[in-house]
Design a protein around this motif. Structure first.
Motif, PDB file in Angstrom:
ATOM      1  N   UNK A 210       0.815  -1.213   0.000  1.00 56.05           N
ATOM      2  CA  UNK A 210       0.000   0.000   0.000  1.00 56.05           C
ATOM      3  C   UNK A 210       0.847   1.260   0.000  1.00 56.05           C
ATOM      4  N   UNK A 211       2.142   1.114   0.238  1.00 60.45           N
ATOM      5  CA  UNK A 211       3.041   2.265   0.222  1.00 60.45           C
ATOM      6  C   UNK A 211       3.312   2.792   1.620  1.00 60.45           C
ATOM      7  N   UNK A 212       4.484   3.355   1.794  1.00 66.62           N
ATOM      8  CA  UNK A 212       4.881   3.961   3.057  1.00 66.62           C
ATOM      9  C   UNK A 212       5.372   5.379   2.793  1.00 66.62           C
ATOM     10  N   UNK A 213       5.170   6.248   3.761  1.00 57.71           N
ATOM     11  CA  UNK A 213       5.680   7.607   3.656  1.00 57.71           C
ATOM     12  C   UNK A 213       6.134   8.056   5.037  1.00 57.71           C
ATOM     13  N   UNK A 214       6.763   9.224   5.088  1.00 55.93           N
ATOM     14  CA  UNK A 214       7.340   9.676   6.345  1.00 55.93           C
ATOM     15  C   UNK A 214       6.268  10.039   7.367  1.00 55.93           C
ATOM     16  N   UNK A 215       5.080  10.426   6.904  1.00 50.54           N
ATOM     17  CA  UNK A 215       3.989  10.663   7.834  1.00 50.54           C
ATOM     18  C   UNK A 215       3.611   9.398   8.585  1.00 50.54           C
ATOM     19  N   UNK A 228      -6.445  18.259  11.454  1.00 54.80           N
ATOM     20  CA  UNK A 228      -6.616  18.097  10.013  1.00 54.80           C
ATOM     21  C   UNK A 228      -6.297  19.418   9.316  1.00 54.80           C
ATOM     22  N   UNK A 229      -5.661  19.329   8.146  1.00 51.63           N
ATOM     23  CA  UNK A 229      -5.209  20.535   7.456  1.00 51.63           C
ATOM     24  C   UNK A 229      -5.338  20.332   5.950  1.00 51.63           C
ATOM     25  N   UNK A 230      -5.926  21.305   5.275  1.00 51.70           N
ATOM     26  CA  UNK A 230      -6.002  21.301   3.814  1.00 51.70           C
ATOM     27  C   UNK A 230      -4.951  22.282   3.292  1.00 51.70           C
ATOM     28  N   UNK A 231      -4.012  21.762   2.497  1.00 51.32           N
ATOM     29  CA  UNK A 231      -2.897  22.562   1.999  1.00 51.32           C
ATOM     30  C   UNK A 231      -3.242  23.066   0.598  1.00 51.32           C
ATOM     31  N   UNK A 232      -3.031  24.347   0.329  1.00 54.50           N
ATOM     32  CA  UNK A 232      -3.312  24.863  -1.024  1.00 54.50           C
ATOM     33  C   UNK A 232      -2.529  24.105  -2.085  1.00 54.50           C
ATOM     34  N   UNK A 233      -3.215  23.732  -3.159  1.00 51.38           N
ATOM     35  CA  UNK A 233      -2.659  23.040  -4.318  1.00 51.38           C
ATOM     36  C   UNK A 233      -2.192  21.607  -4.014  1.00 51.38           C
ATOM     37  N   UNK A 234      -2.312  21.160  -2.773  1.00 52.31           N
ATOM     38  CA  UNK A 234      -1.849  19.818  -2.429  1.00 52.31           C
ATOM     39  C   UNK A 234      -2.956  18.948  -1.855  1.00 52.31           C
ATOM     40  N   UNK A 240       0.975  16.339  11.212  1.00 54.09           N
ATOM     41  CA  UNK A 240       2.027  15.331  11.217  1.00 54.09           C
ATOM     42  C   UNK A 240       2.472  14.944   9.816  1.00 54.09           C
ATOM     43  N   UNK A 241       1.562  14.988   8.849  1.00 48.14           N
ATOM     44  CA  UNK A 241       1.901  14.540   7.501  1.00 48.14           C
ATOM     45  C   UNK A 241       2.629  15.605   6.682  1.00 48.14           C
ATOM     46  N   UNK A 242       2.609  16.858   7.138  1.00 52.21           N
ATOM     47  CA  UNK A 242       3.262  17.927   6.359  1.00 52.21           C
ATOM     48  C   UNK A 242       4.756  17.665   6.187  1.00 52.21           C
ATOM     49  N   UNK A 243       5.511  17.291   7.229  1.00 51.47           N
ATOM     50  CA  UNK A 243       6.932  16.992   7.003  1.00 51.47           C
ATOM     51  C   UNK A 243       7.162  15.849   6.013  1.00 51.47           C
TER      52      UNK A 243
END
Length: 324
Positions: A210-215, A228-234, A240-243
């Motif tokens: 399923x994949x792994x990421x740093x978050x 929870x955060x909605x990032x512009x254009x992303x 926690x997932x932003x880094x």
């Protein structure tokens, strides 16, 4: 039917085709009028008396083009589950492993997980506008002019590059078996699979994960998710997932391509291919408050990935003492 000899030429064709598809959807998602009645958004339809307890019209709807009565729409918005909601949740659960129907249905949890809802809704509308006016028309044009086997090859190519990020986070999470699997996939598909265009490793018993990421790595290390955060254009994320987005930029092999035009073209094709792959799933998210559905689906999907698909189930726990 149409041949593509260079990826940059494919992206250019998709961009040139955008105005054609753009003309088919000129609705303005910023025209949000929460108290507007359904008859105002659909002047061609005769007004119908609202059902008792019906909620407001969906501010993120597509101008009343969808089907279904207002009772179903209000039920999806208020959290009550009708037939359409059941079908929606079951289809997503079967395909993606989660059900966005009721995990965050309590009154206090949205306040805990989404304290910045006003900001997030504004960013959601901004991203939705950018998607409607640019990315979605390009993705539709790309899907229409690109043969299926080419789309499959493009998906395999970028998925193979993502194995580098998978392996790094596998090691950081101490998942040595999965690290070996993902390393083998990358080496086999990069060589025998012709730079990842063909998923040869899958036929050799190395199934994609399923994949792994740093978050996810930070979650395994015990870092709380934060709001929870909605990032512009992303799009949707958490604090926690932003880094993880920053780390993934440096673990992406395309970042180290010397020619900037090649790097940006390949990354743009990756975005377009990803957006095109979501067109079918997007058709399921047409009723109710789309912001809430997207938020709950994202948060549940993240929990599913962090726990590697393992879910606690206490059903029958009291019967363990009995021997059947």
């Amino acid at each position: 039917m149409l041949e593509r000899t260079q990826i940059s030429a494919l992206a250019l064709t998709a961009l040139l085709s955008a105005p054609i598809a753009l003309a088919q959807d000129a609705s303005d998602p910023f025209a949000e009028i929460p108290n507007e009645s359904p008859s105002a958004t659909s002047p061609a339809k005769p007004p119908t008396p609202p059902a008792s307890g019906a909620d407001e019209a969906d501010p993120f709807g597509d101008g009343g083009e969808g089907t279904g009565d207002s009772a179903n729409d209000s039920g999806a918005t208020s959290g009550t589950t009708g037939d359409t909601g059941d079908d929606f949740g079951s289809e997503l659960e079967d395909e993606y492993g989660f059900d966005p129907a009721g995990e965050f249905a309590s009154a206090e949890e949205p306040e805990d997980r989404d304290p910045w809802e006003g900001f997030n809704r504004a960013m959601f509308r901004f991203n939705d506008t950018a998607d409607r006016w640019f990315l979605k028309p390009v993705a539709i044009s790309y899907r229409q002019v690109t043969p299926i086997f080419v789309q499959s090859g493009v998906t395999n190519f970028f998925s193979n590059l993502h194995e580098v990020n998978n392996v790094l986070n596998d090691v950081l999470q101490w998942k040595w078996g999965q690290a070996g699997n993902d390393t083998g996939r990358f080496l086999i598909n990069s060589t025998i699979g012709i730079a990842g265009l063909f998923d040869v490793a899958q036929h050799m018993g190395l199934e994609p994960s399923d994949g792994e990421d740093f978050g996810q790595t930070l979650a395994v290390w015990g870092v709380p998710s934060g709001p929870y955060l909605v990032i512009p254009m992303m799009g949707p994320s958490t604090v926690r997932d932003v880094p993880g987005e920053v780390v993934e930029w440096y673990t992406n092999p395309l970042t180290y391509v010397d020619e900037n035009s090649v790097e940006y073209t390949l990354k743009m094709v990756d975005v377009i291919q990803t957006r095109a792959s979501l067109l079918q799933a997007e058709a399921l998210v047409q009723q109710g408050d789309r912001y809430v559905l997207m938020r709950d689906a994202y948060l549940q999907r993240r929990e599913f990935l962090i726990n590697d698909g393992e879910q606690e189930d206490d059903f029958g726990g009291d019967l363990d003492e009995y021997d059947f």
